[in-house]
Design a protein around this motif. Structure first.
Motif, PDB file in Angstrom:
ATOM      1  N   LEU A  92     -17.622   0.884  41.923  1.00 23.00           N
ATOM      2  CA  LEU A  92     -16.201   1.227  41.997  1.00 23.00           C
ATOM      3  C   LEU A  92     -15.966   2.718  42.137  1.00 23.00           C
ATOM      4  N   GLY A  93     -16.994   3.517  41.835  1.00 25.81           N
ATOM      5  CA  GLY A  93     -16.817   4.961  41.859  1.00 25.81           C
ATOM      6  C   GLY A  93     -16.087   5.490  40.644  1.00 25.81           C
ATOM      7  N   ALA A 180      -6.171   2.910  49.995  1.00 26.79           N
ATOM      8  CA  ALA A 180      -6.115   3.890  48.908  1.00 26.79           C
ATOM      9  C   ALA A 180      -4.736   4.512  48.785  1.00 26.79           C
ATOM     10  N   GLU A 201      -9.365  -7.436  41.047  1.00 28.07           N
ATOM     11  CA  GLU A 201     -10.259  -7.000  42.122  1.00 28.07           C
ATOM     12  C   GLU A 201     -11.471  -7.919  42.256  1.00 28.07           C
ATOM     13  N   LEU A 204     -13.558  -7.825  45.451  1.00 34.65           N
ATOM     14  CA  LEU A 204     -13.783  -6.491  45.995  1.00 34.65           C
ATOM     15  C   LEU A 204     -15.080  -6.380  46.782  1.00 34.65           C
ATOM     16  N   ASP A 211     -12.864  -2.179  53.832  1.00 35.69           N
ATOM     17  CA  ASP A 211     -13.708  -1.803  52.698  1.00 35.69           C
ATOM     18  C   ASP A 211     -12.799  -1.633  51.484  1.00 35.69           C
ATOM     19  N   VAL A 213     -11.072  -0.851  47.993  1.00 34.57           N
ATOM     20  CA  VAL A 213     -11.261   0.237  47.042  1.00 34.57           C
ATOM     21  C   VAL A 213     -10.640  -0.164  45.717  1.00 34.57           C
ATOM     22  N   SER A 214     -11.246   0.257  44.626  1.00 29.00           N
ATOM     23  CA  SER A 214     -10.751  -0.070  43.292  1.00 29.00           C
ATOM     24  C   SER A 214      -9.637   0.871  42.871  1.00 29.00           C
ATOM     25  N   HIS A 217     -10.977   4.085  41.423  1.00 29.22           N
ATOM     26  CA  HIS A 217     -11.630   5.126  42.225  1.00 29.22           C
ATOM     27  C   HIS A 217     -10.859   6.437  42.062  1.00 29.22           C
ATOM     28  N   ASP A 219     -10.037   8.679  44.072  1.00 31.86           N
ATOM     29  CA  ASP A 219      -9.059   8.912  45.129  1.00 31.86           C
ATOM     30  C   ASP A 219      -7.741   8.202  44.853  1.00 31.86           C
TER      31      ASP A 219
END
Length: 377
Positions: A92-93, A180, A201, A204, A211, A213-214, A217, A219
């Motif tokens: 997930l970053g 995002a 999610e 995911l 792609d 994104v969580s 993340h 961002d």
């Protein structure tokens, strides 16, 4: 004299039940019977339940932990918490995760259904979720006695009384992925109005034309987990629907409160399943193998349905095709059932889906091939 009091006691169970809609899948039973009568058997594309084997290393971990006579802990073993934080950081970053930022749960549906109640929501509170959505978001609000509210865009909601905002990306049923920018805008709006964001999610890792994104993340969340919780599951990525293993990641204060409540309720994952979860999260090979299976089935079914006159919308992720022939969804369900193919009517997910059907590509290769043949006839 006034009327005599009723001798029939009021049933709390009945009053709680009365808050809920009819269970939608019961309505599909006659169509399932029609499809099952097909000479070559039913092709069930209505429910996204895994049909492929549980990965061998996961089964081995479960077996190795089978001798577990003591009670497991609600928070999970340290090894499980390490696995959850490690996976969330890698996949997930999410940054700066500690054990306080994760919480295992007994499958994601249990969590969705009971989260508003566990958060202490009730009369006068609102729970918001997408206009096309998994029915259990509404069920959870009603179980708590809160008001369910649908939205097209979360930042267009009236924040008055709103306590819980569900996001769902990739979406069930449509497969739509929020970018995002959209997630960042939703998070900023919710934080401005002190609304808890819970992002479902669970699909995911199943992005096809996008792609996902969580919400965790950097961002999206700016590196802070405040006011944010992400829901993840091993049911689809690892074929563990039968194990009931899912987990939360996010705001430590929210998860800490939930942990205490769940301790009182004894809501714990079985110890062998905890060990199996650690094994599943530590391996990526089986995830890639399962993705290849689903990609193959998805391509075959998408081509067959489009050739049969269907239009596919969204569906850039998840395990479903969101399809329409621009007719009432039950007409589509009935026609396909005569061919031995069972799909889910779109109005299960809200009135906005009344001209769509949801097609799962979780059937075996042999059953997918059967559906392709029937659609070409």
């Amino acid at each position: 004299m006034g009327a005599a009091p009723s001798s029939q006691p009021v049933s709390p169970r009945a009053s709680l039940r009365d808050r809920l809609p009819d269970f939608p899948w019961d309505r599909l039973e006659p169509y399932k019977a029609t499809a099952a009568a097909h000479a070559d058997g039913i092709v069930d594309l209505s429910v996204g339940t895994p049909v492929d084997p549980v990965p061998a290393l996961v089964r081995q971990a479960l077996t190795d932990a089978a001798d577990s006579p003591g009670y497991p802990t609600v928070w999970g073993t340290p090894a499980l918490r390490d696995a959850l934080t490690g996976w969330a950081a890698d996949r997930l970053g999410a940054r700066g995760l500690r054990h306080t930022n994760v919480l295992p749960v007994v499958g994601s549906k249990e969590l969705v259904a009971w989260l508003p109640t566990q958060l202490g929501l009730g009369a006068g509170d609102k729970v918001a979720y997408p206009r096309l959505a998994y029915p259990t978001y509404e069920v959870g609000a009603r179980l708590a006695g809160a008001e369910p509210v649908v939205y097209d865009e979360p930042w267009e909601l009236d924040p008055t009384g709103l306590k819980l905002l569900w996001l769902n990306s990739p979406s069930n049923p449509t497969g739509r992925v929020l970018g995002a920018d959209e997630l960042r805008r939703a998070v900023a709006w919710a934080r401005e109005h002190d609304v808890l964001v819970v992002s479902d999610e669970c699909y995911l890792e199943l992005g096809w034309e996008a792609d996902p994104v969580s919400v965790l993340h950097p961002d999206v969340c700016g590196g802070s987990h405040d006011g944010l919780v992400a829901v993840h599951s091993l049911s689809k990525r690892s074929n563990l629907a039968g194990y009931r293993s899912a987990f939360l990641v996010g705001d430590a204060a929210v998860l800490g409160d939930l942990l205490q409540i769940r301790k009182h309720g004894g809501m714990m994952i079985a110890a062998p399943v905890q060990a199996a979860t650690v094994a599943a999260l530590g391996d990526t090979a089986h995830v890639a193998e399962q993705r290849e299976r689903y990609a193959r089935r998805r391509a075959a079914l998408r081509g067959a349905f489009e050739a049969a006159g269907f239009r596919i919308e969204h569906s850039e992720a998840s395990l479903y095709l969101w399809a329409t022939r621009d007719e009432p969804c039950w007409d589509t369900v009935g026609d396909l059932a005569k061919r031995g193919i069972l799909v889910a009517p779109g109005d299960f997910y809200g009135t906005a889906g009344e001209r769509f059907v949801r097609i799962a590509f979780t059937a075996t290769d042999e059953r997918v091939a059967a559906a392709v043949r029937r659609l070409a006839e």
